[in-house]
Design a protein around this motif. Structure first.
Motif, PDB file in Angstrom:
ATOM      1  N   THR A 197      -1.398   3.469 -12.134  1.00 23.54           N
ATOM      2  CA  THR A 197      -0.612   4.197 -11.141  1.00 23.54           C
ATOM      3  C   THR A 197      -0.351   3.306  -9.933  1.00 23.54           C
ATOM      4  OG1 THR A 197      -1.728   6.229 -11.822  1.00 23.54           O
ATOM      5  CG2 THR A 197      -0.489   6.296  -9.760  1.00 23.54           C
ATOM      6  N   PRO A 198       0.907   3.127  -9.525  1.00 21.34           N
ATOM      7  CA  PRO A 198       1.201   2.192  -8.434  1.00 21.34           C
ATOM      8  C   PRO A 198       0.913   2.738  -7.033  1.00 21.34           C
ATOM      9  CG  PRO A 198       3.228   3.147  -9.274  1.00 21.34           C
ATOM     10  CD  PRO A 198       2.137   3.630 -10.180  1.00 21.34           C
ATOM     11  N   LEU A 199       0.567   4.040  -6.939  1.00 22.75           N
ATOM     12  CA  LEU A 199       0.331   4.637  -5.625  1.00 22.75           C
ATOM     13  C   LEU A 199      -0.723   5.726  -5.740  1.00 22.75           C
ATOM     14  CD1 LEU A 199       1.621   4.561  -2.664  1.00 22.75           C
ATOM     15  CD2 LEU A 199       2.758   6.679  -3.336  1.00 22.75           C
ATOM     16  N   PHE A 200      -1.608   5.798  -4.765  1.00 29.74           N
ATOM     17  CA  PHE A 200      -2.554   6.908  -4.685  1.00 29.74           C
ATOM     18  C   PHE A 200      -2.726   7.318  -3.241  1.00 29.74           C
ATOM     19  CE2 PHE A 200      -5.214   3.171  -4.201  1.00 29.74           C
ATOM     20  CZ  PHE A 200      -6.220   3.550  -3.328  1.00 29.74           C
ATOM     21  N   VAL A 201      -3.334   8.480  -3.034  1.00 30.14           N
ATOM     22  CA  VAL A 201      -3.562   9.025  -1.693  1.00 30.14           C
ATOM     23  C   VAL A 201      -5.048   8.957  -1.382  1.00 30.14           C
ATOM     24  CG1 VAL A 201      -3.379  11.069  -0.221  1.00 30.14           C
ATOM     25  CG2 VAL A 201      -1.594  10.595  -1.920  1.00 30.14           C
ATOM     26  N   ALA A 202      -5.382   8.477  -0.204  1.00 24.49           N
ATOM     27  CA  ALA A 202      -6.755   8.540   0.305  1.00 24.49           C
ATOM     28  C   ALA A 202      -6.726   9.463   1.514  1.00 24.49           C
ATOM     29  CB  ALA A 202      -7.265   7.156   0.683  1.00 24.49           C
ATOM     30  N   LEU A 235      -5.220  -6.015   4.422  1.00 32.33           N
ATOM     31  CA  LEU A 235      -5.455  -6.281   3.000  1.00 32.33           C
ATOM     32  C   LEU A 235      -4.157  -6.263   2.184  1.00 32.33           C
ATOM     33  CD1 LEU A 235      -8.655  -4.105   2.448  1.00 32.33           C
ATOM     34  CD2 LEU A 235      -8.545  -6.601   2.334  1.00 32.33           C
ATOM     35  N   GLY A 236      -3.081  -5.808   2.811  1.00 35.45           N
ATOM     36  CA  GLY A 236      -1.796  -5.761   2.128  1.00 35.45           C
ATOM     37  C   GLY A 236      -1.658  -4.632   1.129  1.00 35.45           C
ATOM     38  N   VAL A 237      -2.421  -3.544   1.305  1.00 33.04           N
ATOM     39  CA  VAL A 237      -2.395  -2.450   0.324  1.00 33.04           C
ATOM     40  C   VAL A 237      -1.828  -1.150   0.896  1.00 33.04           C
ATOM     41  CG1 VAL A 237      -4.349  -3.423  -0.934  1.00 33.04           C
ATOM     42  CG2 VAL A 237      -4.773  -1.720   0.843  1.00 33.04           C
ATOM     43  N   LEU A 238      -1.409  -1.143   2.146  1.00 33.85           N
ATOM     44  CA  LEU A 238      -0.987   0.104   2.789  1.00 33.85           C
ATOM     45  C   LEU A 238       0.484   0.389   2.523  1.00 33.85           C
ATOM     46  CD1 LEU A 238      -1.900   2.405   4.730  1.00 33.85           C
ATOM     47  CD2 LEU A 238      -0.946   1.034   6.589  1.00 33.85           C
ATOM     48  N   ALA A 239       0.771   1.565   1.954  1.00 28.84           N
ATOM     49  CA  ALA A 239       2.151   2.017   1.774  1.00 28.84           C
ATOM     50  C   ALA A 239       2.610   2.831   2.973  1.00 28.84           C
ATOM     51  CB  ALA A 239       2.268   2.853   0.502  1.00 28.84           C
ATOM     52  N   ASP A 240       1.747   3.693   3.489  1.00 25.79           N
ATOM     53  CA  ASP A 240       2.076   4.525   4.641  1.00 25.79           C
ATOM     54  C   ASP A 240       0.791   5.147   5.166  1.00 25.79           C
ATOM     55  OD1 ASP A 240       3.576   5.775   6.598  1.00 25.79           O
ATOM     56  OD2 ASP A 240       4.633   7.148   5.239  1.00 25.79           O
ATOM     57  N   ALA A 241       0.842   5.633   6.395  1.00 23.65           N
ATOM     58  CA  ALA A 241      -0.280   6.365   6.991  1.00 23.65           C
ATOM     59  C   ALA A 241       0.300   7.577   7.699  1.00 23.65           C
ATOM     60  CB  ALA A 241      -1.060   5.487   7.958  1.00 23.65           C
ATOM     61  N   ILE A 242      -0.189   8.744   7.359  1.00 24.28           N
ATOM     62  CA  ILE A 242       0.382  10.011   7.819  1.00 24.28           C
ATOM     63  C   ILE A 242      -0.709  10.862   8.456  1.00 24.28           C
ATOM     64  CG2 ILE A 242       1.527  12.147   7.082  1.00 24.28           C
ATOM     65  CD1 ILE A 242       2.566  10.518   4.638  1.00 24.28           C
ATOM     66  N   CYS A 243      -0.373  11.484   9.578  1.00 24.40           N
ATOM     67  CA  CYS A 243      -1.276  12.422  10.246  1.00 24.40           C
ATOM     68  C   CYS A 243      -0.635  13.808  10.239  1.00 24.40           C
ATOM     69  CB  CYS A 243      -1.549  11.969  11.685  1.00 24.40           C
ATOM     70  SG  CYS A 243      -2.459  13.183  12.673  1.00 24.40           S
ATOM     71  N   LEU A 244      -1.237  14.749   9.513  1.00 22.39           N
ATOM     72  CA  LEU A 244      -0.735  16.124   9.506  1.00 22.39           C
ATOM     73  C   LEU A 244      -1.059  16.805  10.827  1.00 22.39           C
ATOM     74  CD1 LEU A 244      -1.513  17.719   6.031  1.00 22.39           C
ATOM     75  CD2 LEU A 244       0.710  17.062   6.969  1.00 22.39           C
ATOM     76  N   ARG A 245      -0.075  17.464  11.393  1.00 24.36           N
ATOM     77  CA  ARG A 245      -0.331  18.204  12.635  1.00 24.36           C
ATOM     78  C   ARG A 245       0.296  19.584  12.541  1.00 24.36           C
ATOM     79  NH1 ARG A 245       3.753  15.163  16.923  1.00 24.36           N
ATOM     80  NH2 ARG A 245       5.716  15.736  15.878  1.00 24.36           N
ATOM     81  N   PRO A 257       2.136  -3.950  -7.400  1.00 21.34           N
ATOM     82  CA  PRO A 257       0.772  -3.783  -6.893  1.00 21.34           C
ATOM     83  C   PRO A 257       0.507  -2.325  -6.529  1.00 21.34           C
ATOM     84  CG  PRO A 257       2.196  -4.743  -5.201  1.00 21.34           C
ATOM     85  CD  PRO A 257       2.999  -4.687  -6.460  1.00 21.34           C
ATOM     86  N   THR A 258      -0.707  -1.894  -6.746  1.00 24.17           N
ATOM     87  CA  THR A 258      -1.093  -0.542  -6.355  1.00 24.17           C
ATOM     88  C   THR A 258      -1.296  -0.495  -4.845  1.00 24.17           C
ATOM     89  OG1 THR A 258      -2.142  -0.090  -8.475  1.00 24.17           O
ATOM     90  CG2 THR A 258      -2.845   1.253  -6.609  1.00 24.17           C
ATOM     91  N   GLU A 316      -9.844  -0.938  -1.788  1.00 22.38           N
ATOM     92  CA  GLU A 316      -9.471  -2.285  -2.228  1.00 22.38           C
ATOM     93  C   GLU A 316      -9.695  -2.444  -3.739  1.00 22.38           C
ATOM     94  OE1 GLU A 316     -10.215  -6.960  -0.991  1.00 22.38           O
ATOM     95  OE2 GLU A 316     -11.667  -5.430  -0.377  1.00 22.38           O
ATOM     96  N   GLU A 317     -10.816  -1.914  -4.237  1.00 27.98           N
ATOM     97  CA  GLU A 317     -11.103  -2.036  -5.668  1.00 27.98           C
ATOM     98  C   GLU A 317     -10.114  -1.233  -6.503  1.00 27.98           C
ATOM     99  OE1 GLU A 317     -14.938  -2.170  -8.664  1.00 27.98           O
ATOM    100  OE2 GLU A 317     -15.040  -0.821  -6.933  1.00 27.98           O
ATOM    101  N   LEU A 318      -9.740  -0.039  -6.034  1.00 30.95           N
ATOM    102  CA  LEU A 318      -8.743   0.754  -6.741  1.00 30.95           C
ATOM    103  C   LEU A 318      -7.402   0.028  -6.807  1.00 30.95           C
ATOM    104  CD1 LEU A 318      -9.324   4.417  -5.501  1.00 30.95           C
ATOM    105  CD2 LEU A 318      -9.490   3.609  -7.853  1.00 30.95           C
ATOM    106  N   CYS A 319      -7.015  -0.594  -5.706  1.00 26.92           N
ATOM    107  CA  CYS A 319      -5.737  -1.313  -5.674  1.00 26.92           C
ATOM    108  C   CYS A 319      -5.771  -2.552  -6.570  1.00 26.92           C
ATOM    109  CB  CYS A 319      -5.391  -1.711  -4.240  1.00 26.92           C
ATOM    110  SG  CYS A 319      -4.962  -0.307  -3.178  1.00 26.92           S
ATOM    111  N   ARG A 320      -6.931  -3.163  -6.656  1.00 26.27           N
ATOM    112  CA  ARG A 320      -7.045  -4.408  -7.421  1.00 26.27           C
ATOM    113  C   ARG A 320      -7.252  -4.156  -8.913  1.00 26.27           C
ATOM    114  NH1 ARG A 320     -11.229  -6.050  -5.182  1.00 26.27           N
ATOM    115  NH2 ARG A 320     -12.756  -5.841  -6.869  1.00 26.27           N
ATOM    116  N   THR A 321      -8.067  -3.146  -9.267  1.00 30.69           N
ATOM    117  CA  THR A 321      -8.458  -2.959 -10.672  1.00 30.69           C
ATOM    118  C   THR A 321      -8.057  -1.604 -11.252  1.00 30.69           C
ATOM    119  OG1 THR A 321     -10.633  -1.964 -10.218  1.00 30.69           O
ATOM    120  CG2 THR A 321     -10.491  -4.377 -10.171  1.00 30.69           C
ATOM    121  N   GLY A 322      -7.710  -0.641 -10.403  1.00 31.81           N
ATOM    122  CA  GLY A 322      -7.361   0.697 -10.891  1.00 31.81           C
ATOM    123  C   GLY A 322      -8.543   1.605 -11.116  1.00 31.81           C
TER     124      GLY A 322
END
Length: 211
Positions: free
Chosen positions: A105-110, A125-135, A7-8, A74-80
């Protein structure tokens, strides 16, 4: 027997304005969804104002359309693929729209300053790989942000100076809020490491906002 398709998933990349999110996302080579394109337009009556000022508070999540951003993810993860607005910060308006196609592509950055605000929704939604905060250092962020905004003519110089000074003082609280919403605060090298792990399929789950 064929294996099931991977899954993406999405890595949400946030941080204070000017922290280097866009340049870091570009370094990964992954498809990027620009969350700043989901800002509300300048004539939207729901836009918030800076307390004690007539300035629109573009750093408030209320200036941003979270529902549309989540729907696109959600649409990107479901349909690309999905259709996204093209937003002009200088004119505070959506000037066009474009098709974003990440194929298989199985992973993208938002990436965007409000990405942490949708961590919980992406988790559910079950689509989160990670969440990062740049500091980083607030003074460095201030200089980088001001140079970028002046170069791109994003707003008037007085507005940019008022906003920059306000954000520099508020930066520790901004990072703390984003961390509380589930984004892991770190510097660029650690962020790249987490992105590489996610790309390799070793998803580092973000902390729950209620943990």
């Amino acid at each position: 027997m064929s294996s099931s398709p991977i899954p993406t998933r999405v890595v949400l990349l946030t941080g204070p304005s000017g922290s280097g999110k866009s340049s870091l996302a570009a370094r990964t080579g992954l498809p990027v969804l620009r969350l700043d394109d989901f800002y509300k337009e300048g004539d939207d009556p729901s836009l918030p104002q800076v307390a004690g000022s007539t300035d629109i508070d573009w750093d408030s999540p209320l200036s941003w359309d979270a529902d549309a951003a989540v729907a696109a993810i959600e649409e990107l993860c479901r349909t690309g693929r999905t259709t996204v607005p093209v937003y002009s910060i200088a004119t505070s308006s959506r000037v066009d729209k474009e098709r974003l196609d990440i194929e298989r592509t199985p992973l993208f950055v938002a990436e965007g300053i409000f990405a942490a605000d949708i961590v919980a929704r992406c988790q559910s939604l079950g689509v989160l790989a990670d969440a990062i905060c740049l500091r980083g250092r607030p003074a460095t962020t201030f200089r980088r942000r001001l140079a970028r905004d002046l170069r791109e003519g994003r707003k008037s110089v007085p507005f940019l100076l008022r906003r920059g000074w306000r954000l520099m003082r508020a930066e520790p609280g901004i990072v703390a809020r984003q961390a509380a919403l589930g984004a892991h605060p770190c510097g660029k090298e650690e962020a790249l490491g987490r992105l590489a792990a996610a790309a390799a399929g070793r998803c580092v789950k973000a902390r729950s906002a209620t943990a």
